[in-house]
Design a protein around this motif. Structure first.
Motif, PDB file in Angstrom:
ATOM      1  N   HIS A 180     -36.164  37.724 103.447  1.00 23.78           N
ATOM      2  CA  HIS A 180     -35.708  37.925 102.063  1.00 23.78           C
ATOM      3  C   HIS A 180     -36.688  38.798 101.273  1.00 23.78           C
ATOM      4  CE1 HIS A 180     -34.189  37.092  98.049  1.00 23.78           C
ATOM      5  NE2 HIS A 180     -35.334  36.527  97.714  1.00 23.78           N
ATOM      6  N   GLN A 181     -37.983  38.499 101.366  1.00 17.92           N
ATOM      7  CA  GLN A 181     -38.947  39.164 100.501  1.00 17.92           C
ATOM      8  C   GLN A 181     -39.636  40.370 101.130  1.00 17.92           C
ATOM      9  OE1 GLN A 181     -41.229  36.364  97.717  1.00 17.92           O
ATOM     10  NE2 GLN A 181     -40.674  35.012  99.390  1.00 17.92           N
ATOM     11  N   ALA A 182     -39.661  40.439 102.461  1.00 14.10           N
ATOM     12  CA  ALA A 182     -40.371  41.533 103.110  1.00 14.10           C
ATOM     13  C   ALA A 182     -39.461  42.718 103.388  1.00 14.10           C
ATOM     14  CB  ALA A 182     -41.010  41.037 104.412  1.00 14.10           C
ATOM     15  N   ILE A 183     -38.328  42.469 104.029  1.00 17.64           N
ATOM     16  CA  ILE A 183     -37.446  43.573 104.397  1.00 17.64           C
ATOM     17  C   ILE A 183     -36.046  43.384 103.813  1.00 17.64           C
ATOM     18  CG2 ILE A 183     -36.638  42.529 106.548  1.00 17.64           C
ATOM     19  CD1 ILE A 183     -37.550  46.258 105.926  1.00 17.64           C
ATOM     20  N   GLY A 184     -35.790  42.262 103.162  1.00 20.53           N
ATOM     21  CA  GLY A 184     -34.505  42.064 102.498  1.00 20.53           C
ATOM     22  C   GLY A 184     -34.398  42.951 101.263  1.00 20.53           C
ATOM     23  N   LEU A 185     -33.710  42.506 100.257  1.00 21.44           N
ATOM     24  CA  LEU A 185     -33.463  43.355  99.093  1.00 21.44           C
ATOM     25  C   LEU A 185     -34.681  43.560  98.217  1.00 21.44           C
ATOM     26  CD1 LEU A 185     -31.416  44.971  97.482  1.00 21.44           C
ATOM     27  CD2 LEU A 185     -30.691  42.848  96.363  1.00 21.44           C
ATOM     28  N   VAL A 186     -35.600  42.596  98.206  1.00 20.28           N
ATOM     29  CA  VAL A 186     -36.693  42.629  97.237  1.00 20.28           C
ATOM     30  C   VAL A 186     -37.537  43.893  97.362  1.00 20.28           C
ATOM     31  CG1 VAL A 186     -38.800  41.486  96.446  1.00 20.28           C
ATOM     32  CG2 VAL A 186     -36.778  40.116  97.039  1.00 20.28           C
TER      33      VAL A 186
END
Length: 592
Positions: free
Chosen positions: A113-119
């Motif tokens: 979620h936080q590394a390669i997702g949208l963030v």
């Protein structure tokens, strides 16, 4: 001005160890707000997470996911102006280490979620309007990144998913099938990589889009199951005639791969953090078990064969933590380019953590092979050593397989050498010593080895600089050995820097660094020897004959347990034919 990468300079024969010097103070201490969050997260994991339940049911309970949202675990890296916690990168790495030791699926959930997702793509490449639209949602809504397809591994240019623009309506229509989308089964928001066809309006190319997971035409067709990482919500996602507004395009048309790589560059230390946590847990279990298990009248840890394994686990755990702490702080400061350093860390950590887990299973013996639930059912402590071995195996495959990563790093090294060929800078040479106090003697000795070996490494790399690219293909293993030597020297350098900074812990950090560097030097010597003498040519001949089916007689006498079907299933275009397997996590949590 950003300093050159330590890793890049290392391969040029000039290891700038001064780049790795940590600021004064205990590097293990973070800011008060970071420590306070980590304390809450640890308490939650200890009291609310049942790792055995996740392993048994292959599912992270809804209340665990919502609990992580409640304490802000999904928004550690989201800036405060967009509703996130805005905590440090080091806090994020420490958080991964905590949750992944509660259960590995939790670490993957947060990192995806936080590394390669949208963030990260939005933080790095999104417009201000996109940041205000999507980042506040990512505080509680889960995102997933979709790049891989059935015919795409490490070669994204084979992508078949398309995004056809309608310039009049300002929309794109997406069609395609995405494979192995981590978090994809429970995601609210997807980052979809798709190819925009070339047209009079532009060259098109691979492009990144934000897609609402509940959009018409988005279907989770399959939930994947793996050797390890039970509870991972990973699946196959079909996109059929999915309409996406142009305001959901991240960056320009054709910039998708650059956006993905930029997000990956800033987040590549996520896996080393997970590996460091695994090694630290292995150290704890190995120490306790080797002290209580008695064979032939002595604790097994006192037997020489086991003592060597304990030393390897302890030294490697220290080195992996050093990689995360030293390179992580350097990346967070922005004072140096750490992309190559992070790639070396990923390569080294994933390989070494797997060996650590294997040694832990060996030390535990039959109990290492037995599942934790089975041991608990017969009245013993449930130790998930075999689970760790299964869970860590994927680290050598995803986020760039070991073989692909060696090739990528070698290519970058050769391109850098070619760019500097003939210049004074390409001649190599260690940096000048700074005026810092003299380090303990073992660290001085190992740094001197790094400097000398880096010179040999640069000369070895020079051999391949002038070869045409067509000939480099048959030198992948030689180039891989050069990269592995660089990874070992990088690990030695950060380990010495970390040990020098840990003055509050007496002489034990130096002892661990000395043990690691001594072990690493043996591996470096072996790699240099294999550069000189190896079986590569013969191995290539055997492989060619094997592919020509000249050894099929050797396959007689066994039963093939594989199921029927194609090796690679070609996705059938069109709408989904089965039910949507998307899991909707009830939003019964509270706002922070």
């Amino acid at each position: 001005m950003t300093a050159p990468s330590f890793g890049a300079e290392l391969f040029l024969g000039r290891p700038r160890t001064g780049l790795l010097t940590l600021p004064a103070g205990d590097p293990r201490r973070l800011a008060h707000e970071d420590e306070r969050f980590l304390a809450r997260l640890r308490e939650f994991c200890e009291k609310k997470v049942d790792g055995d339940l996740i392993e048994r049911e292959d599912r992270v309970p809804d209340e665990v996911i919502e609990g992580l949202k409640d304490i802000g675990a999904l928004c550690i890296r989201i800036p405060r102006e967009y509703g996130g916690l805005g905590l440090s990168t080091m806090c994020y790495f420490r958080a991964l280490m905590i949750v992944t030791t509660a259960h590995s699926a939790l670490g993957e959930l947060l990192a995806a979620h936080q590394a390669i997702g949208l963030v990260q793509p939005i933080v790095l490449s999104g417009t201000e309007e996109q940041k205000r639209a999507f980042l506040p949602r990512c505080v509680r809504e889960i995102s997933a990144f979709t790049l891989t397809e059935p015919d795409i591994g490490n070669d994204p240019f084979r992508m078949h998913t398309t995004a056809v623009p309608d310039r009049a309506s300002g929309t794109y229509t997406l069609n395609g099938v995405k494979l192995w989308a981590t978090n994809g089964v429970i995601a609210d928001l997807l980052v979809v990589m798709a190819v925009v066809p070339a047209s009079d309006a532009g060259p098109g190319g691979m492009t990144a889009f934000v897609v609402e997971a509940d959009s018409a035409g988005v279907t989770v067709e399959h939930r994947s199951s793996f050797l390890g990482l039970r509870g991972l919500e990973n699946g196959v996602i079909r996109l059929h005639e999915v309409e996406v507004p142009s305001s959901h395009r991240i960056g320009d048309e054709g910039a998708g791969l650059d956006i993905a790589l930029a997000a990956q560059d800033t987040s590549r230390l996520s896996l080393p953090a997970v590996c460091a946590a695994a090694a630290k847990w292995s150290l704890k279990v190995a120490r306790e078990w080797a002290g209580v298990r008695v064979q032939w009248g002595r604790p097994i840890g006192e037997h020489d064969a086991v003592a060597g394994k304990l030393s390897f686990i302890a030294a490697t755990a220290f080195a992996l933590e050093a990689m995360v702490e030293v390179t992580g702080r350097l990346a967070e400061s922005g004072s140096a380019d750490t992309r190559l350093d992070a790639e070396l860390a990923k390569l080294f950590a994933s390989e070494q953590a797997w060996l650590v887990a294997d040694e832990l299973v060996q030390i535990r013996g039959g109990r290492g092979y037995e599942t934790a639930s089975s041991a608990a059912a017969r009245g013993e402590r449930g130790v998930p050593a075999e689970q760790l071995l299964r869970d860590l195996r994927i680290g050598r495959i995803f986020d760039g397989s070991t073989e692909a990563l060696r090739t990528f790093i070698a290519t970058a090294v050769i391109e850098r050498r070619r760019a500097e060929d003939g210049t004074e800078a390409a001649a190599g040479g260690a940096e000048r010593r700074d005026a810092r106090p003299r380090a303990p003697e073992p660290l001085v000795r190992h740094r001197r080895f790094v400097e000398e070996a880096a010179g040999r490494l640069a000369r070895a790399a020079e051999t391949y600089t002038h070869l045409p690219d067509t000939e480099l293909h048959d030198e992948q293993r030689q180039l891989g050995r050069i990269v592995d030597i660089g990874a070992e020297l990088y690990a030695m350098a950060v380990t010495c820097a970390y040990a020098e900074a840990l003055t509050a812990h007496g002489d034990t950090p130096v002892q661990l660094a000395d043990a690691f560097c001594t072990q690493s030097r043996r591996r470096v010597a072996e790699l240099f020897e294999r550069l000189r003498s190896n079986t590569d040519a013969g191995d290539r001949a055997v492989a060619r004959h094997l592919l020509a089916a000249r050894f099929t007689w050797l396959e007689d006498g066994v039963v093939d347990a594989c199921a029927d079907g194609p090796w690679i299933a070609e996705p059938v275009p069109g709408p989904a034919t089965g039910r949507d397997l998307r899991r909707k996590v009830p939003a019964h949590g509270r706002n922070r």
